[in-house]
Write a protein that holds these residues in place. Structure first.
Motif, short mmCIF file in Angstrom:
data_model
loop_
_atom_site.label_atom_id
_atom_site.label_comp_id
_atom_site.label_asym_id
_atom_site.label_seq_id
_atom_site.Cartn_x
_atom_site.Cartn_y
_atom_site.Cartn_z
N GLU A 156 0.77 -1.42 -0.03
CA GLU A 156 0.16 -0.24 -0.08
C GLU A 156 0.79 1.21 -0.09
O GLU A 156 0.51 2.04 -0.85
CB GLU A 156 -0.94 0.01 1.09
CG GLU A 156 -2.10 1.01 1.04
CD GLU A 156 -2.93 0.87 2.30
OE1 GLU A 156 -3.72 1.82 2.45
OE2 GLU A 156 -2.99 -0.07 3.23
N ALA A 157 1.93 1.15 0.68
CA ALA A 157 3.02 2.38 0.88
C ALA A 157 3.64 2.53 -0.66
O ALA A 157 3.51 3.61 -1.04
CB ALA A 157 3.98 2.09 1.72
N LEU A 158 3.98 1.56 -1.45
CA LEU A 158 4.24 1.66 -2.67
C LEU A 158 3.65 2.18 -3.72
O LEU A 158 3.88 2.95 -4.50
CB LEU A 158 4.80 0.21 -3.22
CG LEU A 158 5.46 0.28 -4.56
CD1 LEU A 158 6.80 1.26 -4.43
CD2 LEU A 158 5.82 -1.15 -4.87
N ARG A 163 1.87 7.09 -6.88
CA ARG A 163 0.80 8.03 -7.08
C ARG A 163 1.65 9.55 -6.77
O ARG A 163 1.47 10.42 -7.56
CB ARG A 163 -0.09 7.98 -5.89
CG ARG A 163 -1.45 8.98 -6.35
CD ARG A 163 -2.64 8.60 -5.17
NE ARG A 163 -3.69 9.32 -5.57
CZ ARG A 163 -4.90 9.44 -4.49
NH1 ARG A 163 -4.78 8.42 -3.77
NH2 ARG A 163 -5.89 10.23 -4.73
N GLY A 164 2.62 9.63 -6.01
CA GLY A 164 3.32 10.77 -5.61
C GLY A 164 4.44 11.18 -6.84
O GLY A 164 4.37 12.15 -7.09
N LEU A 165 4.69 10.02 -7.34
CA LEU A 165 5.81 10.30 -8.42
C LEU A 165 4.88 10.65 -9.52
O LEU A 165 5.47 11.64 -10.40
CB LEU A 165 6.62 8.93 -8.86
CG LEU A 165 7.63 8.48 -7.75
CD1 LEU A 165 7.99 7.16 -8.01
CD2 LEU A 165 8.55 9.71 -7.85
N ASP A 182 13.98 7.42 -3.63
CA ASP A 182 14.75 6.76 -2.73
C ASP A 182 13.68 5.91 -1.86
O ASP A 182 13.85 4.60 -1.55
CB ASP A 182 15.44 7.39 -1.71
CG ASP A 182 16.82 7.75 -2.54
OD1 ASP A 182 17.04 7.45 -3.35
OD2 ASP A 182 17.31 9.08 -1.73
N LEU A 183 12.52 6.35 -1.50
CA LEU A 183 11.51 5.68 -0.90
C LEU A 183 10.89 4.56 -1.56
O LEU A 183 10.61 3.31 -1.15
CB LEU A 183 10.48 6.55 -0.36
CG LEU A 183 9.11 6.22 0.70
CD1 LEU A 183 9.89 5.36 1.52
CD2 LEU A 183 8.27 7.08 0.69
N LYS A 184 10.74 4.79 -2.97
CA LYS A 184 10.28 3.63 -3.66
C LYS A 184 11.34 2.56 -3.72
O LYS A 184 10.93 1.38 -3.67
CB LYS A 184 10.21 4.26 -5.06
CG LYS A 184 9.80 3.01 -6.22
CD LYS A 184 9.59 3.60 -7.73
CE LYS A 184 9.29 2.47 -8.59
NZ LYS A 184 8.83 3.17 -10.05
N ARG A 185 12.75 2.86 -3.98
CA ARG A 185 13.67 1.93 -3.93
C ARG A 185 13.78 0.95 -2.66
O ARG A 185 13.82 -0.26 -2.54
CB ARG A 185 15.04 2.40 -4.45
CG ARG A 185 15.11 2.50 -5.83
CD ARG A 185 16.33 3.18 -6.27
NE ARG A 185 16.72 4.59 -5.82
CZ ARG A 185 16.48 5.71 -6.53
NH1 ARG A 185 15.99 5.35 -7.61
NH2 ARG A 185 16.83 6.90 -6.21
N THR A 186 13.43 1.79 -1.45
CA THR A 186 13.46 1.09 -0.25
C THR A 186 12.31 0.20 -0.05
O THR A 186 12.38 -1.03 0.35
CB THR A 186 13.44 2.22 0.80
OG1 THR A 186 14.63 2.93 0.99
CG2 THR A 186 13.56 1.37 2.31
N LEU A 187 10.86 0.55 -0.55
CA LEU A 187 9.93 -0.48 -0.76
C LEU A 187 9.96 -1.58 -1.19
O LEU A 187 9.57 -2.73 -1.02
CB LEU A 187 8.78 0.40 -0.76
CG LEU A 187 8.48 1.50 0.26
CD1 LEU A 187 7.43 2.39 -0.35
CD2 LEU A 187 7.96 0.86 1.47
N LEU A 188 10.75 -1.50 -2.60
CA LEU A 188 10.68 -2.43 -3.56
C LEU A 188 11.74 -3.45 -3.14
O LEU A 188 11.49 -4.78 -2.94
CB LEU A 188 11.61 -1.68 -4.77
CG LEU A 188 10.61 -1.00 -5.71
CD1 LEU A 188 11.11 -0.32 -7.02
CD2 LEU A 188 9.42 -2.15 -6.53
#
Length: 215
Positions: A156-158, A163-165, A182-188
């Motif tokens: 859900e966070a991803l 959406r933000g990107l 960076d947040l996307k890569r952390t979640l991936l």
């Protein structure tokens, strides 16, 4: 402060009054005096809490100072004072600010204060509800994704990061976010999709070669 909160409160109130009295005589071009006054507000809040003052009254007094702020010392002060309030005090501030935002929904100041409070409370559902009645921004998506990630709702966070990107690509938002990639890569990576995270980082480097993107 802990041993003599009433005395500390009196001293903080005197110090704050003196700071406003002498503001015209201080060169604050580097912002250090303003930062010092912010620390006085934090001490004042803690002293009121330690001395058992009513939390609603504390919130009302703080908002009155934000209304009457000729030198801008209380501008965006929620960034700092959110850490000074205890749970009850923060809830009282939320109630007062929410009432203001309902009364004047066109004034972004109070909705921004609510955003700060909800992040401090980790109240993701309240934050989402606030975004439903305001303009959603990339910074909002970052905040929501971070709170969801902390609750281990990684998928859900991803989705909120994506959406933000998407909003970020429109380049029309004052409340932007440079942390989303960076947040996307952390979640991936947490989802076991490390190869996608690496590809994303490599593409960012190719788009904008620099020491920072290489790292």
């Amino acid at each position: 402060l802990l041993s003599e909160p009433d005395r500390a409160l009196s001293l903080y109130e005197t110090f704050l009054a003196g700071a406003y009295e002498k503001a015209d005589e201080v060169d604050d071009s580097d912002g250090s005096f303003g930062t010092f006054v912010e620390s006085l507000f934090c001490g004042w809040i803690r002293a009121r809490q330690e001395s058992g003052k009513d939390s609603g009254e504390t919130a009302a007094l703080l908002l009155a100072r934000m209304d009457d702020d000729p030198y801008g010392f209380a501008h965006d002060i929620e960034r700092v004072i959110k850490e000074a309030f205890d749970k009850r005090g923060l809830e009282a501030l939320e109630r007062h600010v929410f009432a203001r935002s309902e009364k004047k929904p066109e004034e972004a100041e109070w909705t921004n204060v609510l955003r700060t409070i909800y992040i401090r409370q980790r109240a993701v559902n309240k934050y989402m509800a606030l975004c439903e009645r305001t303009l959603l921004t990339p910074a909002d998506c970052e905040a929501i994704a971070t709170m969801l990630g902390a609750r281990r709702k990684t998928e859900e966070a991803l989705s909120w990061v994506e959406r933000g990107l998407g909003l970020e690509s429109e380049r029309r938002f004052a409340r932007s976010s440079w942390k989303l990639p960076d947040l996307k890569r952390t979640l991936l990576t947490k989802l076991g999709r490390g190869s996608e995270a690496l590809s994303s980082a490599w593409q960012e480097f190719r788009d904008c070669p620099s020491d920072s993107t290489y790292q």
